[in-house]
Design a protein around this motif. Structure first.
Motif, PDB file in Angstrom:
ATOM      1  N   LEU A  17       0.824  -1.210   0.000  1.00 25.82           N
ATOM      2  CA  LEU A  17       0.000   0.000   0.000  1.00 25.82           C
ATOM      3  C   LEU A  17       0.859   1.261   0.000  1.00 25.82           C
ATOM      4  CD1 LEU A  17      -2.782  -1.177   2.448  1.00 25.82           C
ATOM      5  CD2 LEU A  17      -3.066  -0.603   0.022  1.00 25.82           C
ATOM      6  N   GLU A  18       1.984   1.226   0.695  1.00 25.49           N
ATOM      7  CA  GLU A  18       2.877   2.384   0.706  1.00 25.49           C
ATOM      8  C   GLU A  18       3.531   2.587  -0.656  1.00 25.49           C
ATOM      9  OE1 GLU A  18       5.485   1.473   3.962  1.00 25.49           O
ATOM     10  OE2 GLU A  18       4.056   2.205   5.455  1.00 25.49           O
ATOM     11  N   ARG A  19       3.825   1.519  -1.358  1.00 24.67           N
ATOM     12  CA  ARG A  19       4.436   1.617  -2.683  1.00 24.67           C
ATOM     13  C   ARG A  19       3.439   2.073  -3.747  1.00 24.67           C
ATOM     14  NH1 ARG A  19       9.332  -0.240  -3.854  1.00 24.67           N
ATOM     15  NH2 ARG A  19      10.494  -1.238  -2.204  1.00 24.67           N
ATOM     16  N   SER A  20       2.152   1.957  -3.468  1.00 19.25           N
ATOM     17  CA  SER A  20       1.103   2.317  -4.428  1.00 19.25           C
ATOM     18  C   SER A  20       0.066   3.201  -3.753  1.00 19.25           C
ATOM     19  CB  SER A  20       0.434   1.046  -4.956  1.00 19.25           C
ATOM     20  OG  SER A  20       1.365   0.179  -5.519  1.00 19.25           O
ATOM     21  N   PRO A  21       0.432   4.445  -3.451  1.00 21.29           N
ATOM     22  CA  PRO A  21      -0.481   5.310  -2.696  1.00 21.29           C
ATOM     23  C   PRO A  21      -1.790   5.631  -3.421  1.00 21.29           C
ATOM     24  CG  PRO A  21       1.410   6.555  -3.490  1.00 21.29           C
ATOM     25  CD  PRO A  21       1.678   5.118  -3.793  1.00 21.29           C
ATOM     26  N   ASP A  22      -1.822   5.475  -4.736  1.00 21.46           N
ATOM     27  CA  ASP A  22      -3.047   5.772  -5.492  1.00 21.46           C
ATOM     28  C   ASP A  22      -3.992   4.573  -5.579  1.00 21.46           C
ATOM     29  OD1 ASP A  22      -2.084   8.317  -5.929  1.00 21.46           O
ATOM     30  OD2 ASP A  22      -1.170   7.802  -7.854  1.00 21.46           O
ATOM     31  N   VAL A  23      -3.561   3.428  -5.069  1.00 18.08           N
ATOM     32  CA  VAL A  23      -4.367   2.213  -5.132  1.00 18.08           C
ATOM     33  C   VAL A  23      -5.170   2.079  -3.845  1.00 18.08           C
ATOM     34  CG1 VAL A  23      -4.264  -0.308  -5.263  1.00 18.08           C
ATOM     35  CG2 VAL A  23      -2.726   1.071  -6.669  1.00 18.08           C
ATOM     36  N   ARG A  24      -6.483   1.881  -4.002  1.00 14.36           N
ATOM     37  CA  ARG A  24      -7.334   1.667  -2.837  1.00 14.36           C
ATOM     38  C   ARG A  24      -7.108   0.252  -2.301  1.00 14.36           C
ATOM     39  NH1 ARG A  24     -10.726   3.243  -6.753  1.00 14.36           N
ATOM     40  NH2 ARG A  24     -11.918   1.304  -6.596  1.00 14.36           N
ATOM     41  N   ILE A  25      -7.419   0.042  -1.040  1.00  9.02           N
ATOM     42  CA  ILE A  25      -7.232  -1.269  -0.422  1.00  9.02           C
ATOM     43  C   ILE A  25      -8.034  -2.328  -1.180  1.00  9.02           C
ATOM     44  CG2 ILE A  25      -7.584  -2.647   1.671  1.00  9.02           C
ATOM     45  CD1 ILE A  25      -7.118  -0.034   3.268  1.00  9.02           C
ATOM     46  N   GLY A  26      -9.249  -2.009  -1.540  1.00  9.85           N
ATOM     47  CA  GLY A  26     -10.079  -2.955  -2.290  1.00  9.85           C
ATOM     48  C   GLY A  26      -9.465  -3.322  -3.628  1.00  9.85           C
ATOM     49  N   GLN A  27      -8.868  -2.328  -4.298  1.00  9.71           N
ATOM     50  CA  GLN A  27      -8.201  -2.606  -5.568  1.00  9.71           C
ATOM     51  C   GLN A  27      -7.033  -3.567  -5.365  1.00  9.71           C
ATOM     52  OE1 GLN A  27      -7.506   1.618  -6.462  1.00  9.71           O
ATOM     53  NE2 GLN A  27      -8.263   1.161  -8.519  1.00  9.71           N
ATOM     54  N   LEU A  28      -6.255  -3.332  -4.317  1.00 10.25           N
ATOM     55  CA  LEU A  28      -5.123  -4.201  -4.034  1.00 10.25           C
ATOM     56  C   LEU A  28      -5.608  -5.617  -3.753  1.00 10.25           C
ATOM     57  CD1 LEU A  28      -2.136  -4.789  -3.526  1.00 10.25           C
ATOM     58  CD2 LEU A  28      -2.477  -4.005  -1.168  1.00 10.25           C
ATOM     59  N   MET A  29      -6.632  -5.754  -2.936  1.00 14.11           N
ATOM     60  CA  MET A  29      -7.149  -7.082  -2.604  1.00 14.11           C
ATOM     61  C   MET A  29      -7.673  -7.786  -3.857  1.00 14.11           C
ATOM     62  SD  MET A  29      -6.289  -7.138   0.474  1.00 14.11           S
ATOM     63  CE  MET A  29      -6.947  -8.717   0.940  1.00 14.11           C
ATOM     64  N   SER A  30      -8.346  -7.044  -4.705  1.00 12.11           N
ATOM     65  CA  SER A  30      -8.853  -7.606  -5.948  1.00 12.11           C
ATOM     66  C   SER A  30      -7.699  -8.100  -6.821  1.00 12.11           C
ATOM     67  CB  SER A  30      -9.674  -6.555  -6.695  1.00 12.11           C
ATOM     68  OG  SER A  30     -10.113  -7.058  -7.930  1.00 12.11           O
ATOM     69  N   HIS A  31      -6.655  -7.299  -6.912  1.00  8.55           N
ATOM     70  CA  HIS A  31      -5.489  -7.671  -7.704  1.00  8.55           C
ATOM     71  C   HIS A  31      -4.810  -8.916  -7.122  1.00  8.55           C
ATOM     72  CE1 HIS A  31      -2.246  -7.168 -10.524  1.00  8.55           C
ATOM     73  NE2 HIS A  31      -1.382  -7.214  -9.539  1.00  8.55           N
ATOM     74  N   LEU A  32      -4.684  -8.968  -5.811  1.00  8.38           N
ATOM     75  CA  LEU A  32      -4.080 -10.134  -5.168  1.00  8.38           C
ATOM     76  C   LEU A  32      -4.927 -11.382  -5.422  1.00  8.38           C
ATOM     77  CD1 LEU A  32      -2.941  -8.542  -1.801  1.00  8.38           C
ATOM     78  CD2 LEU A  32      -1.489  -9.144  -3.763  1.00  8.38           C
ATOM     79  N   GLY A  33      -6.250 -11.217  -5.420  1.00  7.87           N
ATOM     80  CA  GLY A  33      -7.130 -12.340  -5.739  1.00  7.87           C
ATOM     81  C   GLY A  33      -6.916 -12.825  -7.157  1.00  7.87           C
ATOM     82  N   PHE A  34      -6.771 -11.887  -8.085  1.00  3.51           N
ATOM     83  CA  PHE A  34      -6.499 -12.239  -9.473  1.00  3.51           C
ATOM     84  C   PHE A  34      -5.176 -12.999  -9.584  1.00  3.51           C
ATOM     85  CE2 PHE A  34      -4.204 -11.128 -13.382  1.00  3.51           C
ATOM     86  CZ  PHE A  34      -5.032 -11.719 -14.320  1.00  3.51           C
ATOM     87  N   LEU A  35      -4.145 -12.518  -8.876  1.00  5.93           N
ATOM     88  CA  LEU A  35      -2.848 -13.198  -8.916  1.00  5.93           C
ATOM     89  C   LEU A  35      -2.932 -14.597  -8.311  1.00  5.93           C
ATOM     90  CD1 LEU A  35      -0.419 -10.280  -7.978  1.00  5.93           C
ATOM     91  CD2 LEU A  35      -0.758 -11.334 -10.223  1.00  5.93           C
ATOM     92  N   GLY A  36      -3.699 -14.738  -7.235  1.00  6.51           N
ATOM     93  CA  GLY A  36      -3.895 -16.051  -6.633  1.00  6.51           C
ATOM     94  C   GLY A  36      -4.545 -17.020  -7.599  1.00  6.51           C
ATOM     95  N   GLU A  37      -5.541 -16.532  -8.337  1.00  9.39           N
ATOM     96  CA  GLU A  37      -6.212 -17.374  -9.327  1.00  9.39           C
ATOM     97  C   GLU A  37      -5.272 -17.705 -10.479  1.00  9.39           C
ATOM     98  OE1 GLU A  37      -9.892 -15.550 -10.473  1.00  9.39           O
ATOM     99  OE2 GLU A  37     -10.621 -15.510  -8.411  1.00  9.39           O
ATOM    100  N   ALA A  38      -4.483 -16.730 -10.904  1.00 14.08           N
ATOM    101  CA  ALA A  38      -3.575 -16.953 -12.025  1.00 14.08           C
ATOM    102  C   ALA A  38      -2.463 -17.938 -11.688  1.00 14.08           C
ATOM    103  CB  ALA A  38      -2.971 -15.618 -12.476  1.00 14.08           C
ATOM    104  N   HIS A  39      -1.950 -17.866 -10.479  1.00 14.81           N
ATOM    105  CA  HIS A  39      -0.790 -18.687 -10.123  1.00 14.81           C
ATOM    106  C   HIS A  39      -1.138 -19.984  -9.400  1.00 14.81           C
ATOM    107  CE1 HIS A  39       1.955 -15.676 -11.574  1.00 14.81           C
ATOM    108  NE2 HIS A  39       1.289 -14.758 -10.884  1.00 14.81           N
ATOM    109  N   PHE A  40      -2.268 -20.014  -8.703  1.00 16.48           N
ATOM    110  CA  PHE A  40      -2.616 -21.201  -7.922  1.00 16.48           C
ATOM    111  C   PHE A  40      -3.994 -21.760  -8.246  1.00 16.48           C
ATOM    112  CE2 PHE A  40       0.468 -18.878  -5.280  1.00 16.48           C
ATOM    113  CZ  PHE A  40       1.435 -19.859  -5.165  1.00 16.48           C
TER     114      PHE A  40
END
Length: 81
Positions: A17-40
């Protein structure tokens, strides 16, 4: 006793979150979910803690690489060099 993974995950999330101050928490969580689906092949609700840590590390590495890239390292459209 709390496993190390559970202590480490919030620390990495904070760094992301500190590295991406323009990203909302929900956006980050959504992106992490996408990465989880893509990799696992699993969404955030089904991903194991060690898999989540792997996703967090991977995303952090991507952000670091993007941040550390010099302007002349950024690919330019054809004919713009």
């Amino acid at each position: 006793m709390i496993p190390a993974v559970r202590k480490e995950a919030p620390t990495i999330l904070t760094e992301l979150l500190e590295r991406s101050p323009d990203v909302r928490i929900g956006q980050l969580m959504s992106h992490l979910g996408f990465l989880g689906e893509a990799h696992f092949g699993k969404g955030l609700g089904d991903i194991d803690d060690d898999e989540l840590i792997a996703v967090l590390y991977r995303h952090r590495a991507e952000l670091r690489a993007r941040h550390d890239r010099r302007p002349d390292d950024v690919p330019q459209p054809a004919g713009k060099r």
